[in-house]
Write a protein that holds these residues in place. Structure first.
Motif, PDB file in Angstrom:
ATOM      1  N   SER A 157      11.943  -6.840  -6.096  1.00  0.00           N
ATOM      2  CA  SER A 157      13.254  -7.138  -5.545  1.00  0.00           C
ATOM      3  C   SER A 157      13.186  -7.401  -4.041  1.00  0.00           C
ATOM      4  O   SER A 157      12.320  -6.897  -3.337  1.00  0.00           O
ATOM      5  CB  SER A 157      14.182  -5.958  -5.822  1.00  0.00           C
ATOM      6  OG  SER A 157      15.380  -6.079  -5.114  1.00  0.00           O
ATOM      7  N   THR A 158      14.131  -8.190  -3.563  1.00  0.00           N
ATOM      8  CA  THR A 158      14.221  -8.441  -2.121  1.00  0.00           C
ATOM      9  C   THR A 158      15.241  -7.525  -1.453  1.00  0.00           C
ATOM     10  O   THR A 158      15.411  -7.575  -0.242  1.00  0.00           O
ATOM     11  CB  THR A 158      14.615  -9.905  -1.844  1.00  0.00           C
ATOM     12  OG1 THR A 158      15.876 -10.172  -2.470  1.00  0.00           O
ATOM     13  CG2 THR A 158      13.557 -10.862  -2.350  1.00  0.00           C
ATOM     14  N   THR A 159      15.900  -6.678  -2.246  1.00  0.00           N
ATOM     15  CA  THR A 159      16.954  -5.829  -1.692  1.00  0.00           C
ATOM     16  C   THR A 159      16.424  -4.764  -0.738  1.00  0.00           C
ATOM     17  O   THR A 159      17.173  -4.265   0.093  1.00  0.00           O
ATOM     18  CB  THR A 159      17.764  -5.131  -2.810  1.00  0.00           C
ATOM     19  OG1 THR A 159      16.865  -4.349  -3.608  1.00  0.00           O
ATOM     20  CG2 THR A 159      18.484  -6.148  -3.679  1.00  0.00           C
ATOM     21  N   GLU A 160      15.157  -4.424  -0.842  1.00  0.00           N
ATOM     22  CA  GLU A 160      14.600  -3.379   0.019  1.00  0.00           C
ATOM     23  C   GLU A 160      13.648  -3.935   1.072  1.00  0.00           C
ATOM     24  O   GLU A 160      12.876  -3.181   1.673  1.00  0.00           O
ATOM     25  CB  GLU A 160      13.910  -2.323  -0.837  1.00  0.00           C
ATOM     26  CG  GLU A 160      14.894  -1.588  -1.735  1.00  0.00           C
ATOM     27  CD  GLU A 160      14.271  -0.421  -2.459  1.00  0.00           C
ATOM     28  OE1 GLU A 160      13.092  -0.507  -2.837  1.00  0.00           O
ATOM     29  OE2 GLU A 160      14.979   0.576  -2.632  1.00  0.00           O
ATOM     30  N   ASP A 161      13.702  -5.222   1.314  1.00  0.00           N
ATOM     31  CA  ASP A 161      12.809  -5.838   2.295  1.00  0.00           C
ATOM     32  C   ASP A 161      12.967  -5.232   3.685  1.00  0.00           C
ATOM     33  O   ASP A 161      11.975  -5.000   4.384  1.00  0.00           O
ATOM     34  CB  ASP A 161      13.026  -7.348   2.370  1.00  0.00           C
ATOM     35  CG  ASP A 161      12.417  -8.092   1.190  1.00  0.00           C
ATOM     36  OD1 ASP A 161      11.829  -7.423   0.306  1.00  0.00           O
ATOM     37  OD2 ASP A 161      12.537  -9.324   1.156  1.00  0.00           O
ATOM     38  N   ASP A 162      14.205  -4.970   4.103  1.00  0.00           N
ATOM     39  CA  ASP A 162      14.432  -4.385   5.431  1.00  0.00           C
ATOM     40  C   ASP A 162      13.810  -2.994   5.528  1.00  0.00           C
ATOM     41  O   ASP A 162      13.171  -2.661   6.530  1.00  0.00           O
ATOM     42  CB  ASP A 162      15.926  -4.307   5.751  1.00  0.00           C
ATOM     43  CG  ASP A 162      16.542  -5.664   6.035  1.00  0.00           C
ATOM     44  OD1 ASP A 162      15.791  -6.611   6.352  1.00  0.00           O
ATOM     45  OD2 ASP A 162      17.773  -5.780   5.933  1.00  0.00           O
ATOM     46  N   LEU A 163      14.007  -2.191   4.483  1.00  0.00           N
ATOM     47  CA  LEU A 163      13.429  -0.846   4.471  1.00  0.00           C
ATOM     48  C   LEU A 163      11.906  -0.915   4.531  1.00  0.00           C
ATOM     49  O   LEU A 163      11.272  -0.218   5.331  1.00  0.00           O
ATOM     50  CB  LEU A 163      13.856  -0.091   3.206  1.00  0.00           C
ATOM     51  CG  LEU A 163      13.152   1.245   2.960  1.00  0.00           C
ATOM     52  CD1 LEU A 163      13.451   2.238   4.082  1.00  0.00           C
ATOM     53  CD2 LEU A 163      13.535   1.814   1.612  1.00  0.00           C
ATOM     54  N   ILE A 164      11.306  -1.764   3.717  1.00  0.00           N
ATOM     55  CA  ILE A 164       9.849  -1.866   3.678  1.00  0.00           C
ATOM     56  C   ILE A 164       9.306  -2.375   5.011  1.00  0.00           C
ATOM     57  O   ILE A 164       8.279  -1.896   5.497  1.00  0.00           O
ATOM     58  CB  ILE A 164       9.395  -2.743   2.494  1.00  0.00           C
ATOM     59  CG1 ILE A 164       9.784  -2.054   1.173  1.00  0.00           C
ATOM     60  CG2 ILE A 164       7.896  -3.009   2.538  1.00  0.00           C
ATOM     61  CD1 ILE A 164       9.627  -2.919  -0.062  1.00  0.00           C
ATOM     62  N   THR A 165      10.008  -3.313   5.635  1.00  0.00           N
ATOM     63  CA  THR A 165       9.594  -3.814   6.946  1.00  0.00           C
ATOM     64  C   THR A 165       9.604  -2.686   7.972  1.00  0.00           C
ATOM     65  O   THR A 165       8.678  -2.559   8.785  1.00  0.00           O
ATOM     66  CB  THR A 165      10.505  -4.963   7.394  1.00  0.00           C
ATOM     67  OG1 THR A 165      10.415  -6.021   6.433  1.00  0.00           O
ATOM     68  CG2 THR A 165      10.128  -5.493   8.759  1.00  0.00           C
ATOM     69  N   LYS A 166      10.633  -1.847   7.944  1.00  0.00           N
ATOM     70  CA  LYS A 166      10.692  -0.701   8.857  1.00  0.00           C
ATOM     71  C   LYS A 166       9.577   0.293   8.565  1.00  0.00           C
ATOM     72  O   LYS A 166       8.991   0.874   9.487  1.00  0.00           O
ATOM     73  CB  LYS A 166      12.057  -0.012   8.763  1.00  0.00           C
ATOM     74  CG  LYS A 166      13.180  -0.839   9.358  1.00  0.00           C
ATOM     75  CD  LYS A 166      14.515  -0.183   9.176  1.00  0.00           C
ATOM     76  CE  LYS A 166      15.614  -1.088   9.702  1.00  0.00           C
ATOM     77  NZ  LYS A 166      16.953  -0.549   9.466  1.00  0.00           N
ATOM     78  N   LEU A 167       9.276   0.491   7.288  1.00  0.00           N
ATOM     79  CA  LEU A 167       8.202   1.408   6.917  1.00  0.00           C
ATOM     80  C   LEU A 167       6.845   0.903   7.389  1.00  0.00           C
ATOM     81  O   LEU A 167       5.980   1.698   7.778  1.00  0.00           O
ATOM     82  CB  LEU A 167       8.186   1.646   5.408  1.00  0.00           C
ATOM     83  CG  LEU A 167       9.385   2.392   4.828  1.00  0.00           C
ATOM     84  CD1 LEU A 167       9.257   2.507   3.315  1.00  0.00           C
ATOM     85  CD2 LEU A 167       9.545   3.764   5.459  1.00  0.00           C
ATOM     86  N   ILE A 168       6.654  -0.417   7.360  1.00  0.00           N
ATOM     87  CA  ILE A 168       5.408  -0.997   7.875  1.00  0.00           C
ATOM     88  C   ILE A 168       5.253  -0.649   9.351  1.00  0.00           C
ATOM     89  O   ILE A 168       4.186  -0.225   9.795  1.00  0.00           O
ATOM     90  CB  ILE A 168       5.367  -2.525   7.656  1.00  0.00           C
ATOM     91  CG1 ILE A 168       5.263  -2.856   6.169  1.00  0.00           C
ATOM     92  CG2 ILE A 168       4.201  -3.161   8.429  1.00  0.00           C
ATOM     93  CD1 ILE A 168       5.484  -4.332   5.829  1.00  0.00           C
TER      94      ILE A 168
END
Length: 92
Positions: free
Chosen positions: A17-28
């Protein structure tokens, strides 16, 4: 210097899903900073980046993603110190 891309992190996490892209980017970003703090030096000091460090970043992303509500940071840092010991600077 992006050590882990969003696509690579999503593949590692098995997230389609693309819905958590912002979260994953922050986690990176958080994982990269955490690993740099454990190493006591910037990732740019390594050329090329050792696989152990790359895997440590992916592990940290996965840990923070999986335990976003209940993460035990002390345990995570101890684990990172153990696997990154050969690359850590003795002092700042």
């Amino acid at each position: 210097m992006a050590t882990v891309t969003l696509a690579e992190a999503k593949n590692y996490l098995r997230v389609d899903s693309t819905t958590e892209d912002d979260l994953i980017t922050k986690l990176i970003g958080s994982a990269t900073t955490t690993v740099e703090n454990v190493l006591r030096q910037p990732l740019s000091a390594f050329d090329p980046l050792p696989d152990d460090i790359h895997i440590a970043i992916l592990y940290t992303i996965a840990y923070l993603y999986e335990y976003r509500e209940t993460a035990d940071f002390d345990s995570m840092i101890k684990f990172l110190r153990a696997i990154l010991a050969p690359y850590r600077k003795e002092e700042f």
